[in-house]
Design an enzyme around this catalytic site. Structure first.
Site, PDB file in Angstrom:
ATOM      1  N   LYS A  81      13.382  12.026  -1.884  1.00 44.63           N
ATOM      2  CA  LYS A  81      12.019  12.500  -1.625  1.00 44.63           C
ATOM      3  C   LYS A  81      11.973  13.391  -0.378  1.00 44.63           C
ATOM      4  O   LYS A  81      12.669  13.123   0.608  1.00 44.63           O
ATOM      5  CB  LYS A  81      11.126  11.273  -1.451  1.00 44.63           C
ATOM      6  CG  LYS A  81       9.640  11.505  -1.412  1.00 44.63           C
ATOM      7  CD  LYS A  81       8.940  10.142  -1.379  1.00 44.63           C
ATOM      8  CE  LYS A  81       7.449  10.271  -1.208  1.00 44.63           C
ATOM      9  NZ  LYS A  81       6.801   8.924  -1.136  1.00 44.63           N
ATOM     10  N   SER A 156       2.771   8.507  -3.614  1.00 48.89           N
ATOM     11  CA  SER A 156       3.201   9.828  -3.187  1.00 48.89           C
ATOM     12  C   SER A 156       4.566  10.231  -3.746  1.00 48.89           C
ATOM     13  O   SER A 156       4.974  11.377  -3.616  1.00 48.89           O
ATOM     14  CB  SER A 156       3.256   9.891  -1.659  1.00 48.89           C
ATOM     15  OG  SER A 156       4.191   8.973  -1.141  1.00 48.89           O
ATOM     16  N   SER A 180       3.151   3.873  -3.283  1.00 48.23           N
ATOM     17  CA  SER A 180       3.758   5.174  -3.532  1.00 48.23           C
ATOM     18  C   SER A 180       5.057   5.147  -4.333  1.00 48.23           C
ATOM     19  O   SER A 180       5.529   6.202  -4.757  1.00 48.23           O
ATOM     20  CB  SER A 180       4.005   5.912  -2.209  1.00 48.23           C
ATOM     21  OG  SER A 180       2.792   6.318  -1.641  1.00 48.23           O
TER      22      SER A 180
END
Length: 466
Positions: A81, A156, A180
């Protein structure tokens, strides 16, 4: 054979390489070809790393040819990420102003993946500042859900969820402060494991300023994958310790035997629960009962108080530290979403935060006592079906998002593990349950998820639905 390699999970891929039936280069080429084929539609991987991935794969093959020790993820393609330090890459967090924040070294979780032999094929998208469940930003644009272009892939870690669902890498790295990891897994129809506090070392070496206490207590790392066995393997790799992490604990990955008993919470207290989500929980309960679990609809104590604790700490401490940067550097969607969030869940004062932190300890003790009788709890991941893009950009829409988030806030508020798993179908989407357990008992979540997976069938990669 190269054309099919990207479809395999991490365990199958590692076994194929280990036994000489495929090379790391062949596997990596297959994963990169899949990325090139579907990522233009998805925008899940916003920093492809074809050149370095192929070089790492060639190094892995040479090491194998020399007879060297092969680590558990030797040659397995993964993604990382963009809010996490990876040497030589920007820890941008989806923010235009941070596009040149090049990390000098790896975060512990990235270093652990490398040491385990994983091949990083790209970096995945996140909303600006990683504080929405809609993955889009002015730096990299919008990430789409391969199941439905109009529906959020979650956030996220939405880029990771979209990539794993579409077969771009076997394991996606994510992190979770309010859902997330679990929300993208749910929205994209894959699995996601939010570990408990202290299980995986979690910090970015590039950040030299103190982290808010709420982030220290609630933010953790975790994997997304298409199989339970991949989650278990990824956990064992990611959980390797780092002495610089002040909260990492050298706890065993498998705890003592526990009664096979599951508490079901089909409707989350404090608001509405969509019928398909409630039915997913009951279906998961039927799968567990068929495998010998004692199953009962009974809720852990004080669920609504736990949710309130998250909001008091999150709105005051986490957003209190983050909002000035969002107001200065954030895109308009991030500013609008946070403004609505804080209008609906206003910050408290210092005394209110201290009282919430004190109450958190008491509530955790009550939950730990509950787990002594009911070692796992099964409840919805989100209380509602995945929303369409833009829902949080109006006050009314954000209110619906926060209402849906209720179940996702329980695990981070108390520092507990939570595993998101698809159960059933709802049109092109997968309803999803969340399996929670006591501190450092991710193994119990994984054991229950394996039973549900056996009944539901394997999760296969999908092509974009448009």
């Amino acid at each position: 054979m190269d054309d099919a390699l990207w479809r395999l999970d991490a365990v199958a891929t590692a076994n194929l390489i280990r036994t000489g039936r495929a090379s790391a280069r062949e596997v990596t080429r297959s994963a990169l070809a899949r990325l090139e084929a579907v990522n233009p539609k998805l925008n899940a991987v916003v920093v492809p790393m074809a050149e370095s991935a192929l070089a790492a794969a060639a190094t892995a093959d040479r090491a194998q040819a020399r007879g060297e020790f092969l680590a558990p993820l030797h040659g397995v393609p993964v993604t990382v990420k963009i809010n996490t330090d990876q040497q030589g890459h920007a820890t941008s967090n989806g923010v235009v102003a941070f596009r040149d924040n090049i990390a000098a070294g790896d975060a512990p979780v990235v270093a652990n993946l490398r040491r385990a032999g994983a091949i990083i094929i790209g970096r995945t998208n996140t909303p600006a500042f990683s504080m929405r469940i809609f993955t889009e930003n002015d730096l990299h644009g919008r990430t789409h859900n391969p199941r439905d272009r109009a529906i959020t892939p979650g956030g996220s870690s939405g880029g990771a969820g979209s990539a794993v669902a579409a077969g771009i890498g076997a394991i996606g790295h994510g992190n979770d402060i309010g859902g997330s990891v679990r929300i993208p897994a749910y929205c994209c129809g894959v699995l996601g494991l939010r570990v408990g506090l202290g299980r995986i070392p979690s910090f970015n070496p590039s950040i030299a300023t103190p982290m808010p206490i709420g982030s220290q207590l609630m933010s953790v790392q975790g994997p997304l994958a298409r199989s339970v066995r991949d989650l278990r393997l990824a956990l064992s790799v990611m959980a390797q310790g780092d002495p610089r992490d002040t909260r990492w604990a050298d706890a065993p990955l498998v705890g003592p035997p526990a009664p096979r008993r599951a508490a079901l919470v089909p409707e989350v207290p404090g608001g509405a629960t969509h019928p398909v989500q409630a039915e997913a929980v009951r279906a998961a309960g039927r799968h567990l009962a068929a495998a010998g679990y004692a199953v009962e609809e009974t809720a852990p104590p004080d669920i609504e108080q736990v949710i309130t604790v998250w909001h008091r700490i999150g709105s005051t401490d986490v957003f209190g530290a983050l909002r000035p940067a969002i107001d200065t550097y954030g895109d308009e969607a991030a500013k609008t979403s946070v403004a609505h969030w804080l209008a609906l869940s206003p910050p408290t004062d210092l005394r209110g935060v201290l009282e919430a932190l004190a109450l958190r300890d008491l509530l955790l003790r009550r939950w730990q006592t509950f787990f002594m009788t009911w070692p796992i709890v099964v409840l919805p991941t989100l209380a509602d079906v995945p929303p369409r893009f833009g829902q949080d950009l109006t006050r009314e829409g954000q209110a619906k998002v926060l209402d849906s988030l209720r179940a996702c806030l329980l695990a981070p508020a108390l520092g507990l593990p939570g595993l998101s798993q698809p159960v059933g179908m709802h049109g092109s989407l997968r309803p999803g349950v969340q399996i929670m357990a006591a501190r450092f008992r991710e193994d119990l979540c994984l054991d229950a998820a394996r039973v549900i997976e056996a009944a539901e069938g394997a999760t296969a990669p999908i092509d974009p639905a448009w």
